[in-house]
Design a protein around this motif. Structure first.
Motif, mmCIF file in Angstrom:
data_model
loop_
_atom_site.group_PDB
_atom_site.id
_atom_site.type_symbol
_atom_site.label_atom_id
_atom_site.label_comp_id
_atom_site.label_asym_id
_atom_site.label_seq_id
_atom_site.Cartn_x
_atom_site.Cartn_y
_atom_site.Cartn_z
ATOM 1 N N MET A 1 1.374 -1.125 0.203
ATOM 2 C CA MET A 1 0.662 0.425 0.134
ATOM 3 C C MET A 1 0.806 1.327 -0.063
ATOM 4 O O MET A 1 0.562 2.131 -0.648
ATOM 5 N N VAL A 2 2.036 1.143 0.536
ATOM 6 C CA VAL A 2 3.025 2.530 0.735
ATOM 7 C C VAL A 2 3.071 2.087 -1.273
ATOM 8 O O VAL A 2 3.932 3.451 -1.109
ATOM 9 N N LEU A 3 3.832 1.478 -1.616
ATOM 10 C CA LEU A 3 4.449 2.039 -2.655
ATOM 11 C C LEU A 3 3.225 2.179 -3.722
ATOM 12 O O LEU A 3 3.788 2.724 -4.486
ATOM 13 N N CYS A 4 2.342 1.903 -3.676
ATOM 14 C CA CYS A 4 0.734 1.643 -3.979
ATOM 15 C C CYS A 4 1.380 3.208 -4.566
ATOM 16 O O CYS A 4 0.654 4.322 -4.887
ATOM 17 N N THR A 5 0.953 3.930 -2.784
ATOM 18 C CA THR A 5 0.067 5.618 -2.321
ATOM 19 C C THR A 5 1.585 6.248 -3.045
ATOM 20 O O THR A 5 1.378 7.381 -3.695
ATOM 21 N N ALA A 6 2.610 5.427 -2.920
ATOM 22 C CA ALA A 6 4.241 6.750 -3.520
ATOM 23 C C ALA A 6 4.112 6.013 -5.261
ATOM 24 O O ALA A 6 4.250 7.531 -5.780
ATOM 25 N N GLY A 7 3.513 5.817 -5.033
ATOM 26 C CA GLY A 7 3.404 5.461 -7.161
ATOM 27 C C GLY A 7 2.647 6.158 -7.957
ATOM 28 O O GLY A 7 2.488 6.843 -9.065
ATOM 29 N N ALA A 8 1.539 5.658 -6.879
ATOM 30 C CA ALA A 8 0.745 7.855 -7.570
ATOM 31 C C ALA A 8 0.539 8.710 -7.966
ATOM 32 O O ALA A 8 0.261 9.425 -8.004
ATOM 33 N N GLY A 9 1.013 8.624 -6.706
ATOM 34 C CA GLY A 9 1.674 10.114 -6.377
ATOM 35 C C GLY A 9 2.796 10.889 -7.802
ATOM 36 O O GLY A 9 2.747 11.508 -8.256
ATOM 37 N N LEU A 10 4.095 9.598 -7.567
ATOM 38 C CA LEU A 10 4.333 9.844 -8.964
ATOM 39 C C LEU A 10 4.371 10.022 -9.944
ATOM 40 O O LEU A 10 4.554 10.834 -10.539
ATOM 41 N N ALA A 11 3.117 8.797 -10.597
ATOM 42 C CA ALA A 11 2.483 8.781 -11.241
ATOM 43 C C ALA A 11 1.386 10.667 -11.701
ATOM 44 O O ALA A 11 1.126 11.059 -13.131
ATOM 45 N N ALA A 12 1.201 10.908 -10.577
ATOM 46 C CA ALA A 12 0.653 12.422 -10.579
ATOM 47 C C ALA A 12 0.945 13.557 -11.045
ATOM 48 O O ALA A 12 0.394 14.290 -11.972
ATOM 49 N N VAL A 13 2.278 13.431 -10.037
ATOM 50 C CA VAL A 13 3.448 14.215 -10.450
ATOM 51 C C VAL A 13 3.866 14.410 -12.678
ATOM 52 O O VAL A 13 3.540 15.402 -13.107
ATOM 53 N N LEU A 14 3.996 13.536 -12.985
ATOM 54 C CA LEU A 14 4.561 13.067 -14.600
ATOM 55 C C LEU A 14 3.307 13.502 -14.902
ATOM 56 O O LEU A 14 2.959 13.916 -15.944
ATOM 57 N N LEU A 15 1.764 12.915 -14.909
ATOM 58 C CA LEU A 15 0.789 13.290 -15.360
ATOM 59 C C LEU A 15 0.598 14.123 -16.139
ATOM 60 O O LEU A 15 0.207 15.238 -17.534
ATOM 61 N N TYR A 16 0.621 15.290 -14.755
ATOM 62 C CA TYR A 16 0.486 16.261 -14.791
ATOM 63 C C TYR A 16 1.440 17.617 -15.935
ATOM 64 O O TYR A 16 1.152 17.957 -16.628
ATOM 65 N N GLY A 17 2.504 17.203 -15.310
ATOM 66 C CA GLY A 17 3.799 17.578 -16.100
ATOM 67 C C GLY A 17 3.469 17.884 -17.053
ATOM 68 O O GLY A 17 3.623 18.692 -17.930
ATOM 69 N N SER A 18 2.890 16.234 -18.083
ATOM 70 C CA SER A 18 3.022 15.594 -19.794
ATOM 71 C C SER A 18 1.750 16.895 -19.630
ATOM 72 O O SER A 18 1.585 17.514 -20.972
ATOM 73 N N ALA A 19 0.434 16.648 -19.275
ATOM 74 C CA ALA A 19 0.007 17.267 -19.511
ATOM 75 C C ALA A 19 -0.083 18.994 -19.957
ATOM 76 O O ALA A 19 -0.898 19.300 -20.613
ATOM 77 N N ALA A 20 -0.216 19.451 -19.065
ATOM 78 C CA ALA A 20 0.813 20.655 -18.856
ATOM 79 C C ALA A 20 1.567 21.393 -20.090
ATOM 80 O O ALA A 20 1.875 22.302 -20.851
ATOM 81 N N ALA A 21 2.735 20.221 -20.053
ATOM 82 C CA ALA A 21 3.467 20.887 -20.930
ATOM 83 C C ALA A 21 2.985 20.523 -22.564
ATOM 84 O O ALA A 21 2.636 21.739 -23.135
ATOM 85 N N GLU A 22 1.908 19.383 -22.682
ATOM 86 C CA GLU A 22 1.427 19.096 -23.818
ATOM 87 C C GLU A 22 0.310 21.006 -24.264
ATOM 88 O O GLU A 22 0.212 21.395 -24.876
ATOM 89 N N ALA A 23 -0.438 21.703 -22.679
ATOM 90 C CA ALA A 23 -1.079 22.215 -22.731
ATOM 91 C C ALA A 23 -0.520 24.152 -23.231
ATOM 92 O O ALA A 23 -0.493 24.463 -24.295
ATOM 93 N N GLY A 24 0.978 23.918 -23.100
ATOM 94 C CA GLY A 24 1.697 25.280 -22.987
ATOM 95 C C GLY A 24 2.105 24.871 -24.511
ATOM 96 O O GLY A 24 1.749 26.053 -25.026
#
Length: 217
Positions: free
Chosen positions: A51-74
């Motif tokens: 569960m700890v690894l899932c939570t950490a992975g979810a946080g990392l995925a959120a950062v990467l997905l948001y960064g990719s989408a924000a870059a594409e919007a830019g």
């Protein structure tokens, strides 16, 4: 009626966690500790870690997905132009397949000038509250045609949250099911071992096999 305080409950949970950690690591080898007890603790610790690894992975995925989408919007914003337009008709809800229409958005006839000296009247995405004669901002491409603008920050956050939470919930469910199955098997094993041990102890305990009562049935 006395109720446990939050501090006391938290301390109790920490003690139980420490006991499970010691058992899982094989550090608690008392005479009452069975192999199945260590297996249960190891299964629980593995579920915690998963569960700890899932939570950490979810946080990392959120950062990467948001960064990719924000870059594409830019990048999208650099290819388009935000120009002033005058609304010419009442907005109507857009067909979700319409080019240049955000999902669930509204479109109306509008007039704008882009490039300089080139006046265009066409359908464009507009706010649902716009009325004929209002001035709004629309996104157009280099030829002056209406275009879907870059994704908003709110849209990116909502989409990222939906994807990440969905993925985390799925992973958490898999971990919970796996732990439940493992625990169920261990409980069955513990019951079988208890029955085997009782079969050895019970005759002596009850005296039915030449124990303290001295005679078998």
């Amino acid at each position: 009626m006395r109720s446990d305080s939050p501090d006391r409950r938290g301390s109790s949970r920490r003690r139980r966690m420490l006991v499970h950690l010691r058992l899982a690591a094989g550090l608690d080898a008392g005479p009452l500790r069975r192999r199945v007890d260590r297996c249960r603790s190891r299964a629980l610790v593995a579920a915690w870690l998963a569960m700890v690894l899932c939570t950490a992975g979810a946080g990392l995925a959120a950062v990467l997905l948001y960064g990719s989408a924000a870059a594409e919007a830019g990048r999208t914003a650099t290819r388009l132009h935000h120009v002033a337009a005058v609304v010419r008709s009442e907005p109507v809800q857009a067909d979700l397949t319409s080019a240049g229409s955000p999902a669930g958005g509204y479109r109306a006839q509008a007039t704008w000038t882009y490039p300089a000296g080139h006046t265009v009247t066409d359908e464009a995405p507009v706010p649902s509250t716009a009325s004929a004669g209002d001035r709004v901002q629309v996104w157009v491409d280099g030829a002056g045609r209406a275009a879907a603008g870059p994704r908003s920050t709110a849209d990116i956050v909502a989409t990222t949250g939906f994807l990440v939470l969905g993925g985390w919930a799925t992973a958490a469910l898999v971990c919970a099911v796996a732990y439940g199955l493992r625990r169920s098997r261990l409980e069955c094993r513990a019951e079988d071992e208890w029955q085997d041990d009782w079969a050895v102890v019970e005759p002596t305990w009850t005296g039915r096999a030449g124990g303290r009562n001295g005679a078998a049935d």
